[in-house]
Design an enzyme around this catalytic site. Structure first.
Site: not given
Ligand code: ADP
Length: 166
Positions: A23, A47, A97, A135
């Protein structure tokens, strides 16, 4: 074309439960292309999250520090496109990803486009060292006693260990 007075703001929405190096990498790279990034921490009552919204906001603020180009906010039970309009932002920023991400993101981007044609979803490809990071995976690793180094900022690892203490 950008008019001189226009501020190019992008909303980066997500759960950030917790924020990972993936992130943070997206945010830092995006700061080079947008005048402002508004990180919107989703509050989703259906959630179950490990960290409360207030904790996730605090973590992001501590990791990213004070920056006039950055705003960390919460996204409360509101359509993302309505939130973007309320902030005067025309871009939704998402990270990509895997192919799995793509399917979900494609659907969301098209739905948002239908609801708000003036808003564009912009995708940034992960950098290879973060492509496997999520995460939930990191929570699992730390829960099982592994190290989060190179996956999450040290502060997040510390807070995760406190949270997941068995
Ligand atoms: P959500 O529940 O909205 O998917 P996340 O916190 O999992 O929330 O992810 C938020 C954003 O960050 C999403 O667009 C996700 O694809 C992106 N993201 C998460 N992990 C990574 C990573 N390792 N590299 C690039 N983008 C990421």
């Amino acid at each position: 074309m950008k008019r001189s007075h226009e501020c190019r703001a992008a909303i980066y929405p997500g759960s950030f439960d917790p924020p990972t190096d993936g992130h943070i990498n997206i945010i830092k790279r995006a700061l080079k292309f947008f005048d402002k990034i508004i990180v919107a921490v989703a509050i989703n009552t259906s959630k179950q999250t490990t960290f409360t919204a207030a904790e996730r906001v605090r973590l992001l603020k501590e990791i990213l520090g004070e920056d006039p180009q950055l705003e960390i906010d919460t996204l409360q039970h509101k359509l993302l496109v309505d939130y973007a309009h309320s902030k005067g932002a025309r871009v939704i920023l998402r990270g990509l990803r895997t192919f799995e991400d793509y399917e979900y993101e494609f659907q969301m981007a098209l739905a948002n486009k239908q609801m708000a044609p003036d808003i564009e979803t912009v995708f940034m490809m992960t950098e290879s060292q973060y492509s496997h990071l999520s995460s939930s995976l990191i929570k699992e690793i730390v829960w099982l006693g592994g190290s989060g180094r190179g996956m999450v900022p040290p502060l997040v690892e510390k807070k995760l260990k406190e949270k997941l203490k068995r």
